[in-house]
Motif scaffolding. Sequence first.
Motif, PDB file in Angstrom:
ATOM      1  N   LYS A  66      48.131  11.722  51.333  1.00  0.00           N
ATOM      2  CA  LYS A  66      48.714  10.368  51.946  1.00  0.00           C
ATOM      3  C   LYS A  66      50.163  10.275  51.643  1.00  0.00           C
ATOM      4  CE  LYS A  66      44.845   7.472  52.367  1.00  0.00           C
ATOM      5  NZ  LYS A  66      44.267   5.954  52.245  1.00  0.00           N
ATOM      6  N   GLU A  67      50.772   9.675  52.693  1.00  0.00           N
ATOM      7  CA  GLU A  67      52.414   9.442  52.596  1.00  0.00           C
ATOM      8  C   GLU A  67      52.697   8.364  51.644  1.00  0.00           C
ATOM      9  OE1 GLU A  67      55.914   8.320  55.540  1.00  0.00           O
ATOM     10  OE2 GLU A  67      53.924   8.589  56.276  1.00  0.00           O
ATOM     11  N   LYS A  69      55.621   8.098  48.250  1.00  0.00           N
ATOM     12  CA  LYS A  69      56.497   7.011  48.512  1.00  0.00           C
ATOM     13  C   LYS A  69      56.736   5.965  47.444  1.00  0.00           C
ATOM     14  CE  LYS A  69      57.709   7.755  53.183  1.00  0.00           C
ATOM     15  NZ  LYS A  69      57.828   6.791  54.557  1.00  0.00           N
TER      16      LYS A  69
END
Length: 306
Positions: free
Chosen positions: A44-45, A49
């Motif tokens: 998952k991005e 981040k």
Amino acid sequence: MADNSSLVGGQSLRRINERVIIVQILVMIFLCINLLLIMTFFKKECFYKTTRYVLFAVTLLSDSFLLFMSNIMLIFSYFKLTMPVWLCIIISAVVILYFTVTPVTLTAMTLERYVAICMPLRHGELCSQSSTVYCILIIHGFSSIPFIVVIAIFFASASLSFYTQYRVCSIEIFILYRWQDDIRAGVYQFYFVLMCITLVFCYVKIMKVAKSASGEQRKSTWKGLRTVILHAFQLLLCLIQLWCPFIETAVLRISLKLYIDVRYINYLTFSLAPRCLSPLIYGLRDETFVHALKSYDFFGLSKRNL
């Protein structure tokens, strides 16, 4: 007398083999769990981040690498397998570095929770992606100081012929004189005190906010406080691990058998145990991470239809 010695030796060897097998099982379990969580992190991005998830991944990678390398050293030590001193120096230097990375990263994660709860308006600025990269570099730079000190005083004391010798590889290979052990003790005591002060400071500040919060903020703040408490327990085990070499050195002067027993117990309690708490704190308690885990099969190779 010969028969009795053989019996005692056989019992000792059998006990050592049993210990090695137990450690191998535990290490394999922890490495598999960590691998699953690392794979989930990269799925998952939003994870890579977000600062706290990135620091969590750093902890997982550090723990996995340390478990793997220290386990190899443990096997070599138990079976008296030797290697060139120069090779042992390289392996031990990396182990010393990542031995310190985990508690320093946990301290950084505690500070991140402090910023999120006590300074929410500045959290986005202080915990941005670029700040996270700098934070990781600072963590590794700060963690490298003990290993630089240990390596520097070793290079200043060892003769050139020492590097070509074959020895059983262990961290103690760097300690040629008593004063070197004292310097190492001083460095780790400084780290122990500094991280304890940081932990207490964050806990007190978050506690004040938790008492004055209300509604959803109160619920979120107390959840953050529980995370800090779990970090404190995990960090305590890691910090106690910093004292283990000094305890083991003192025990070695008393009895070799007692030294082997104490070192085995220390390895299980203060090396393996803290490494299994990281998946619990962020892997299983975090709703977002648990949801991501459930989205993939056990090996993380294909997505399930939910």
